[in-house]
Write an enzyme that holds these catalytic residues in place. Structure first.
Site: not given
Ligand code: MEV
Length: 315
Positions: A88, A92, A96, A139
Site C-alpha cells: 500500500p 509507512g 515513495s 527509506d
C-alpha cells in the site's frame, strides 16, 4: 524496442525512526516486497494501477513533480513507466522511495546510457525531497539495498549480519501517515522539552543492542528492544489509537515485541511473534485491520506479502 526494468524494496524500520533524522543510527530492513517498474518509449507518463495513479511531469501533483525530478537528474524525457506493486502507499512502508528507486533503475536501464549508481541515488533523493521535505534518506537506502542494514545520516547504509532469519508481522492502521508533519511535530517537541534529546540518544543505544541481538540470533532480546523503542515513540507522541490497538492486539496474540514503524501517526506496526504470526494477523483482522507476514534475514522464504488480508482501509 526500448525497454528497461527496475525494482525498489519496501522497508520496515526495526529501531530508530525519528532519531535517524537527528543523526542517530537506525536499523531497517528492505523487504522482498516492493515496486517493480517497466520503462518503454513514451513521453513521461507514469501509471500505477494498484494506487490508481496516473501522473506526468509538470501536472503539478507530488508524484508528477517527483517523476520530473528523477527524469531531469537522469536527463531522460522519452520514456513511459508502468509500475506494479503489492504494497500500500502512504502506509509507512517506504512506498515513495521504493517507487522512486524502481523508476530510476528502469529509466537508467532503458536509456541505454550507463548512469553511475551515484546519479541514480541523487535522482531518488530529489524525488524523496518532493514527498518528504528533508528526509534522512533511510527509506531510499533500504529501497536500494534490501536485507537488513544500519543507516546513519552521512554514513549511509551498512548491511547488518543476521544469524537467524525471522518472520515479522506487519499491521496496517489504514490511516495514511504524513511523514513531514510527524517529523515537524517531533522537532517542535524537541525544542520545548530537552528530555527529547536524551530519548534520541537512547534510540542509538537500542540500535546498537538490536544489531548485537540480530548477530547472535537473540529473537527474545530483539522483541524487548522493539517494545522499548515503541515506548519511546509514544513519548514522542507519534503513536495513535489505531497503532495502540494493533500493538496491544499483537501482544495479546503472542507477540514478544511490537512497535509502530516509520513516521507514526498512522501507517504501520510491526510485531515479532515466533510461532504466533498467524495468530497476530488473525487478531488484527478480527479488530478490522489488514496485515501480512514478511521475512527478514537469511534462510526464510518470504511468507507472502501477496496475502494482504483485505480488511481495514488500505490507503
Ligand atoms: C520515515 O520512514 C522515518 C523517519 O525517521 C523520517 C526520516 O527518517 O526521514 C520518521
Amino acid at each position: 524496442m526500448i525497454r528497461g526494468q527496475g525494482f525498489g524494496h519496501a522497508k520496515i524500520i526495526l529501531i530508530g525512526e525519528h532519531g535517524v533524522v537527528y543523526g542517530h543510527p537506525a536499523l531497517a530492513a528492505g523487504l522482498t516486497a516492493g515496486v517493480q517498474a517497466e520503462a518503454v518509449a513514451g513521453s513521461g507518463r507514469l501509471r500505477v494501477p494498484a494506487w490508481s495513479l496516473d501522473a506526468r511531469p509538470g501536472d503539478g501533483s507530488p508524484v508528477g513533480r517527483a517523476l520530473a525530478a528523477i527524469l531531469e537528474r537522469l536527463q531522460v524525457d522519452d520514456l513511459d513507466f508502468h509500475l506494479e506493486t503489492g504494497i500500500p502507499s502512504r502506509a509507512g512502508l517506504g512506498s515513495s522511495a521504493a517507487m522512486a528507486v524502481a523508476i530510476a533503475r528502469a529509466a537508467g536501464a532503458a536509456s541505454g546510457r550507463a548512469h553511475p549508481e551515484t546519479a541514480l541515488r541523487a535522482a531518488v533523493d530529489d524525488a524523496e525531497k518532493v514527498f518528504h521535505g528533508t528526509p534522512s534518506g533511510i527509506d531510499a537506502a533500504a529501497a536500494f539495498g534490501g536485507n537488513v542494514g544500519r543507516f546513519r545520516r552521512g554514513e549511509g547504509w551498512r548491511p547488518v549480519p543476521v544469524l537467524q532469519g525471522m518472520q515479522i508481522c506487519v499491521g496496517l492502521t489504514g490511516r495514511p501517515r504524513d511523514t513531514g508533519a510527524q517529523v515537524a511535530a517531533v522537532g517542535r517537541l524537541r525544542e520545548r522539552a530537552p528530555i527529547v534529546g536524551q530519548m534520541m540518544d537512547l534510540f542509538g543505544d537500542l540500535c546498537d543492542a538490536g544489531e548485537r541481538a540480530l548477530a547472535i540470533g537473540d529473537v527474545d532480546g530483539l522483541g524487548r528492544l522493539l517494545d522499548v523503542a515503541h515506548g519511546l515513540l509514544c513519548g514522542l507522541r507519534v503513536s495513535s489509537p489505531e497503532i495502540e490497538t494493533l500493538v496491544h492486539g499483537a501482544r495479546a496474540a503472542g507477540a514478544i515485541g511490537a512497535k509502530l514503524t516509520g513516521a507514526g501517526g498512522g501507517g504501520a506496526v510491526i510485531a515479532l511473534a515466533p510461532g504466533h504470526e498467524q495468530d497476530v494477523v488473525e487478531r488484527w483482522r478480527r479488530d478490522g485491520f489488514a496485515g501480512f507476514i514478511t521475512a527478514v534475514g537469511p534462510a526464510l522464504p518470504e511468507a507472502g506479502h501477496h496475502h494482504l488480508h483485505a480488511a481495514g482501509g488500505e490507503s
